[in-house]
Write a protein that holds these residues in place. Structure first.
Motif, PDB file in Angstrom:
ATOM      1  N   VAL A 111       0.843  -1.199   0.000  1.00  0.00           N
ATOM      2  CA  VAL A 111       0.000   0.000   0.000  1.00  0.00           C
ATOM      3  C   VAL A 111       0.881   1.253   0.000  1.00  0.00           C
ATOM      4  CG1 VAL A 111      -1.843   1.229   1.208  1.00  0.00           C
ATOM      5  CG2 VAL A 111      -1.747  -1.266   1.312  1.00  0.00           C
ATOM      6  N   GLN A 114       2.074   2.377  -3.252  1.00  0.00           N
ATOM      7  CA  GLN A 114       1.061   3.142  -3.993  1.00  0.00           C
ATOM      8  C   GLN A 114       1.031   4.589  -3.506  1.00  0.00           C
ATOM      9  OE1 GLN A 114      -2.847   1.239  -4.436  1.00  0.00           O
ATOM     10  NE2 GLN A 114      -1.903  -0.672  -3.837  1.00  0.00           N
ATOM     11  N   ILE A 115       1.134   4.747  -2.194  1.00  0.00           N
ATOM     12  CA  ILE A 115       1.120   6.112  -1.643  1.00  0.00           C
ATOM     13  C   ILE A 115       2.303   6.893  -2.215  1.00  0.00           C
ATOM     14  CG2 ILE A 115       1.438   7.477   0.474  1.00  0.00           C
ATOM     15  CD1 ILE A 115      -0.138   5.343   1.991  1.00  0.00           C
ATOM     16  N   SER A 118       1.826   7.655  -5.902  1.00  0.00           N
ATOM     17  CA  SER A 118       0.785   8.669  -6.131  1.00  0.00           C
ATOM     18  C   SER A 118       1.305  10.071  -5.824  1.00  0.00           C
ATOM     19  CB  SER A 118      -0.461   8.357  -5.290  1.00  0.00           C
ATOM     20  OG  SER A 118      -0.234   8.647  -3.926  1.00  0.00           O
ATOM     21  N   TYR A 143      -2.734  -1.133  -9.628  1.00  0.00           N
ATOM     22  CA  TYR A 143      -2.490   0.305  -9.489  1.00  0.00           C
ATOM     23  C   TYR A 143      -1.443   0.765 -10.505  1.00  0.00           C
ATOM     24  CZ  TYR A 143      -1.156   4.803  -7.615  1.00  0.00           C
ATOM     25  OH  TYR A 143      -0.892   6.144  -7.498  1.00  0.00           O
ATOM     26  N   SER A 147      -4.106   2.450 -13.005  1.00  0.00           N
ATOM     27  CA  SER A 147      -4.559   3.614 -12.236  1.00  0.00           C
ATOM     28  C   SER A 147      -5.048   4.732 -13.154  1.00  0.00           C
ATOM     29  CB  SER A 147      -3.424   4.139 -11.369  1.00  0.00           C
ATOM     30  OG  SER A 147      -3.793   5.386 -10.831  1.00  0.00           O
ATOM     31  N   LYS A 148      -6.124   5.406 -12.708  1.00  0.00           N
ATOM     32  CA  LYS A 148      -6.732   6.458 -13.527  1.00  0.00           C
ATOM     33  C   LYS A 148      -5.823   7.682 -13.636  1.00  0.00           C
ATOM     34  CE  LYS A 148     -11.457   5.368 -12.165  1.00  0.00           C
ATOM     35  NZ  LYS A 148     -12.036   5.066 -13.463  1.00  0.00           N
ATOM     36  N   ASN A 149      -4.898   7.779 -12.717  1.00  0.00           N
ATOM     37  CA  ASN A 149      -4.094   9.004 -12.674  1.00  0.00           C
ATOM     38  C   ASN A 149      -2.633   8.777 -12.982  1.00  0.00           C
ATOM     39  OD1 ASN A 149      -6.495   9.678 -10.922  1.00  0.00           O
ATOM     40  ND2 ASN A 149      -5.457  11.617 -11.183  1.00  0.00           N
TER      41      ASN A 149
ATOM     42  N   TRP B  34      -6.438   2.892   3.583  1.00  0.00           N
ATOM     43  CA  TRP B  34      -5.548   3.643   2.691  1.00  0.00           C
ATOM     44  C   TRP B  34      -5.805   3.258   1.234  1.00  0.00           C
ATOM     45  CZ3 TRP B  34      -3.098   7.952   3.274  1.00  0.00           C
ATOM     46  CH2 TRP B  34      -2.599   8.338   4.521  1.00  0.00           C
ATOM     47  N   GLU B  35      -6.003   1.956   0.982  1.00  0.00           N
ATOM     48  CA  GLU B  35      -6.232   1.514  -0.407  1.00  0.00           C
ATOM     49  C   GLU B  35      -7.438   2.224  -0.997  1.00  0.00           C
ATOM     50  OE1 GLU B  35      -5.580  -0.529   2.146  1.00  0.00           O
ATOM     51  OE2 GLU B  35      -4.920  -2.501   1.467  1.00  0.00           O
ATOM     52  N   LEU B  38      -6.847   5.943  -1.590  1.00  0.00           N
ATOM     53  CA  LEU B  38      -6.056   6.195  -2.796  1.00  0.00           C
ATOM     54  C   LEU B  38      -6.941   6.108  -4.041  1.00  0.00           C
ATOM     55  CD1 LEU B  38      -2.812   4.157  -2.014  1.00  0.00           C
ATOM     56  CD2 LEU B  38      -3.078   6.621  -2.014  1.00  0.00           C
ATOM     57  N   ASP B  42      -7.731   9.306  -6.495  1.00  0.00           N
ATOM     58  CA  ASP B  42      -7.459   9.196  -7.936  1.00  0.00           C
ATOM     59  C   ASP B  42      -8.734   9.404  -8.750  1.00  0.00           C
ATOM     60  OD1 ASP B  42      -4.792   8.809  -7.694  1.00  0.00           O
ATOM     61  OD2 ASP B  42      -4.788   6.662  -8.140  1.00  0.00           O
ATOM     62  N   ASP B  45      -9.512  13.052  -8.722  1.00  0.00           N
ATOM     63  CA  ASP B  45      -8.462  13.723  -9.491  1.00  0.00           C
ATOM     64  C   ASP B  45      -8.749  13.539 -10.984  1.00  0.00           C
ATOM     65  OD1 ASP B  45      -6.190  15.105 -10.034  1.00  0.00           O
ATOM     66  OD2 ASP B  45      -4.857  13.849  -8.861  1.00  0.00           O
ATOM     67  N   ALA B  46      -9.069  12.300 -11.356  1.00  0.00           N
ATOM     68  CA  ALA B  46      -9.360  12.009 -12.764  1.00  0.00           C
ATOM     69  C   ALA B  46     -10.638  12.709 -13.224  1.00  0.00           C
ATOM     70  CB  ALA B  46      -9.483  10.502 -12.971  1.00  0.00           C
ATOM     71  N   TYR B  71      -1.725  13.745   3.598  1.00  0.00           N
ATOM     72  CA  TYR B  71      -1.650  13.134   2.266  1.00  0.00           C
ATOM     73  C   TYR B  71      -2.416  13.980   1.243  1.00  0.00           C
ATOM     74  CZ  TYR B  71      -2.405   9.960  -1.628  1.00  0.00           C
ATOM     75  OH  TYR B  71      -2.461   9.422  -2.897  1.00  0.00           O
ATOM     76  N   ARG B  75      -1.314  15.867  -2.228  1.00  0.00           N
ATOM     77  CA  ARG B  75      -1.956  15.660  -3.536  1.00  0.00           C
ATOM     78  C   ARG B  75      -2.592  16.947  -4.071  1.00  0.00           C
ATOM     79  NH1 ARG B  75      -3.256  10.339  -5.399  1.00  0.00           N
ATOM     80  NH2 ARG B  75      -4.122  11.477  -7.160  1.00  0.00           N
TER      81      ARG B  75
END
Lengths: 293, 337
Positions: A111, A114-115, A118, A143, A147-149, B34-35, B38, B42, B45-46, B71, B75
């Motif tokens: 995880v 991923q953080i 990102s 991811y 991932s979308k981003n 957290w998963e 995220l 995203d 954001d998208a 966090y 971002r």
């Protein structure tokens, strides 16, 4: 720098470095105290590819210095440590040329990768245990690929996405410098091993770098670069796996009744092919638009 | 603005709570991982939406709440937190330490306060402590569930703690199929008169009012509308549309009172605009059956011109909820997910 030559991976040894010329070099260390010195010395007559620090601790326990900003760093750490401290580290981390690897030991690390990604920090997983949480691994690869981003690269997925070719096999051990066609490991005396494990075991294939032109005919080298064939001779599960081309049997020790590794790696292969198809479609569209103009 | 639920736990038990249904259906220890965070970040954001609100329960009860704020700041998200301001001493100290470098552009709080006369002393003290420390980040929110609600204390809080000079006024809405304290449509005119009686004092203190969703326009006379218009500097809203709430389990619904109405999952959509469109269509379908909370809504010009939505959609769902056919339908919808 010498073209088409392997990058040399070695611990810092000033006398050895002085003997080398025009080489691409990776310095490995477990000590942060001499990072700047390594950079200066290696770059005198060679090119420093990066300094790779194997650190038995958490990322947040490292004191990052402003003077490292221009130095390519690769860090292998156990975990990122406290999230809060990590977020406070972000302003300086953003300025660094750094790639951070976390071990596969804890589910949280998957995880945390991923953080990091990102937030724009290049990162990767390294395999310190054969006890793999395949679900977490699958989440991370999803991811990394879908991932979308936009996010920073996550290894080894980024390597696979960038280098996969349908018609050939791909060894992502390159990410960890364990590919003798791309990396050679030197000890303090300049003796050459084919990978990090051989270096540790004192198993050398050449006595020094001047003999490197003989490497392609070296039997140990040939054996190492063709060892993937053994899976077919032994008829292991891996030889039947759809994802063989991108895995080459790396997780043979983790195979369970559910064949989790095969399922996950096959999903990865699908993802990679999907990604490449998408890129191809984009390219085709761009070409069509150009032609119309 | 969309709302992300961090936790189902709450420290209070407000009589009007319109999250009651949602809370009772959810595991109390269900917190956003957290998963999932995220994925949600995203997702927004998208969708080109770099801001959302964090809700609970009480968001400060999430074990990683401050880390989540840090966090989101990294971002470059603008975060609004709906809180009661009630928290442990330890959490308060940590919040003081961690949030000191945030700017009001990065973080804001909406503190939902209840009438101090009906609030336990210990709760009141912790709320006051929060307002004192985070006043410059904070605006007040007040949910009206009584026709004669006292609002003087809101002005006092704003002046005493230097809060933003704006009050977010919500109407307590019914929860279809459940009992909570709210003002029925027949009592809204009286509530409006009480509200208007506070306008001179609000104006004198340079405090503006803003309505949360579902306030019907016709409970105010034209003269009162003028007073409100001036007070709110023209920023008046009488609409009811999908807010979009996302739960810790990634379920999505339109707003708390309707948390069990056509609940779905964030994974069913590609972006937040699709979610809004989905619920807008559902609400439009419902309003074809019953236009608004009053009979005169059927022929109302303001409703046709989209100046007013005819009150909260939850009132409409509540109207047909008790019809046997609809109870069946409603339960089916609930069980679909």
């Amino acid at each position: 720098m010498k073209n088409n030559r392997q990058t040399l991976v070695t611990r810092f040894e000033e006398k050895l470095i002085a003997k080398l010329e025009n080489e691409n070099i990776i310095i490995t260390t477990d000590n942060f105290n001499f990072i700047n010195k390594y950079y200066d010395v290696v770059n005198k007559q060679n090119k420093l590819n990066n300094i790779t620090v194997y650190y038995d601790g958490a990322l947040t326990s490292i004191r990052f210095l402003e003077t490292w900003k221009h130095i390519p760093l690769v860090l292998y750490v156990n975990s990122i440590g406290s999230h809060r401290m990590f977020f406070h580290l972000m302003p300086i981390l953003r300025q660094m040329n750094v790639r951070i690897f976390l071990s596969n030991q804890t589910p949280q690390n998957f995880v945390d990768l991923q953080i990091m990604a990102s937030l724009g920090i290049c990162s990767g997983i390294y395999f310190s245990t054969t006890k793999m949480d395949w679900n977490k691994f699958a989440d991370l690869q999803t991811y990394a690929i879908y991932s979308k981003n936009k996010h920073a690269a996550v290894e080894p997925f980024n390597f696979i996405l960038s280098n996969y070719k349908r018609e050939s096999r791909l060894d992502f051990n390159t990410v960890y410098y364990n590919d003798p066609q791309k990396f050679l490991h030197l000890n303090a005396e300049g003796q050459i091993a084919l990978n990090a494990d051989d270096l540790k075991a004192g198993k050398f294939v050449l006595e020094n770098i001047s003999l490197i032109d003989s490497l392609p005919d070296n039997q140990d080298y040939i054996k190492e670069t063709t060892k993937w064939q053994q899976h077919f001779l032994d008829k292991t599960h891996c030889a039947e796996c759809l994802a063989w081309r991108i895995c080459l049997g790396k997780f043979v020790e983790t195979i369970d009744d559910q064949k989790s590794c095969a399922n996950t790696m096959t999903e990865l292969l699908d993802g990679v092919e999907h990604h490449q198809q998408r890129l191809q479609n984009q390219q085709n569209n761009q070409n069509q638009q150009k032609n119309r103009r | 603005m969309a709302n992300i639920l961090l936790t189902q736990k709450c420290v209070r038990s407000c009589p009007y709570c319109f999250a009651k249904q949602h809370m009772s259906d959810s595991a109390p220890d269900d917190t956003l991982s957290w998963e999932n965070l995220l994925y949600i970040v995203d997702f927004f954001d998208a969708s080109n939406e770099k801001h959302f609100s964090l809700l609970g329960g009480e968001p400060f009860l999430h074990p990683n709440f401050l880390d989540i704020l840090l966090y989101l700041r990294e971002r470059k998200f603008r975060t609004n937190v709906f809180t009661s301001g009630v928290m442990s001493n330890k959490m308060f100290d940590e919040a003081i330490r961690e949030l000191q470098h945030f700017t009001p552009m990065q973080l804001s709080f909406v503190v939902n306060v209840n009438d101090p006369k009906k609030t336990p002393f210990s709760e009141l003290e912790t709320v006051r402590r929060f307002l004192k420390a985070f006043g410059h980040f904070t605006s007040l929110s007040f949910n009206v569930y009584r026709k004669d609600a006292d609002m003087d204390f809101l002005i006092q809080y704003i002046n005493e703690f230097g809060l933003k000079r704006h009050i977010r006024l919500g109407l307590a809405h019914p929860i279809p199929g459940l009992k909570n304290t709210h003002i029925p449509p027949s009592g809204l005119r009286e509530m409006a008169q009480n509200l208007i009686s506070h306008i001179p004092q609000l104006n004198a203190n340079h405090i503006s009012l803003g309505f949360d969703c579902g306030m019907p326009m016709c409970i105010f006379t034209d003269q009162e509308m003028g007073q409100l218009y001036k007070n709110a500097k023209g920023q008046l809203k009488f609409t009811c549309g999908p807010a979009v709430d996302v739960g810790p389990d990634m379920s999505v619904w339109t707003c708390f009172p309707l948390s069990n109405y056509k609940k779905t999952s964030i994974y069913d959509f590609d972006n937040v605009h699709e979610i809004r469109k989905y619920y807008q269509q559902i609400m439009a379908e419902g309003r074809k059956e019953i236009a608004g909370i009053f009979e005169q809504c059927d022929d109302c010009e303001h409703l046709k011109n989209n100046l007013c939505s005819g009150g909260c959609f939850a009132h409409i769902v509540s109207k047909f909820y008790n019809e046997p056919e609809n109870i069946r339908k409603f339960k089916e919808v609930k069980n679909e997910k």
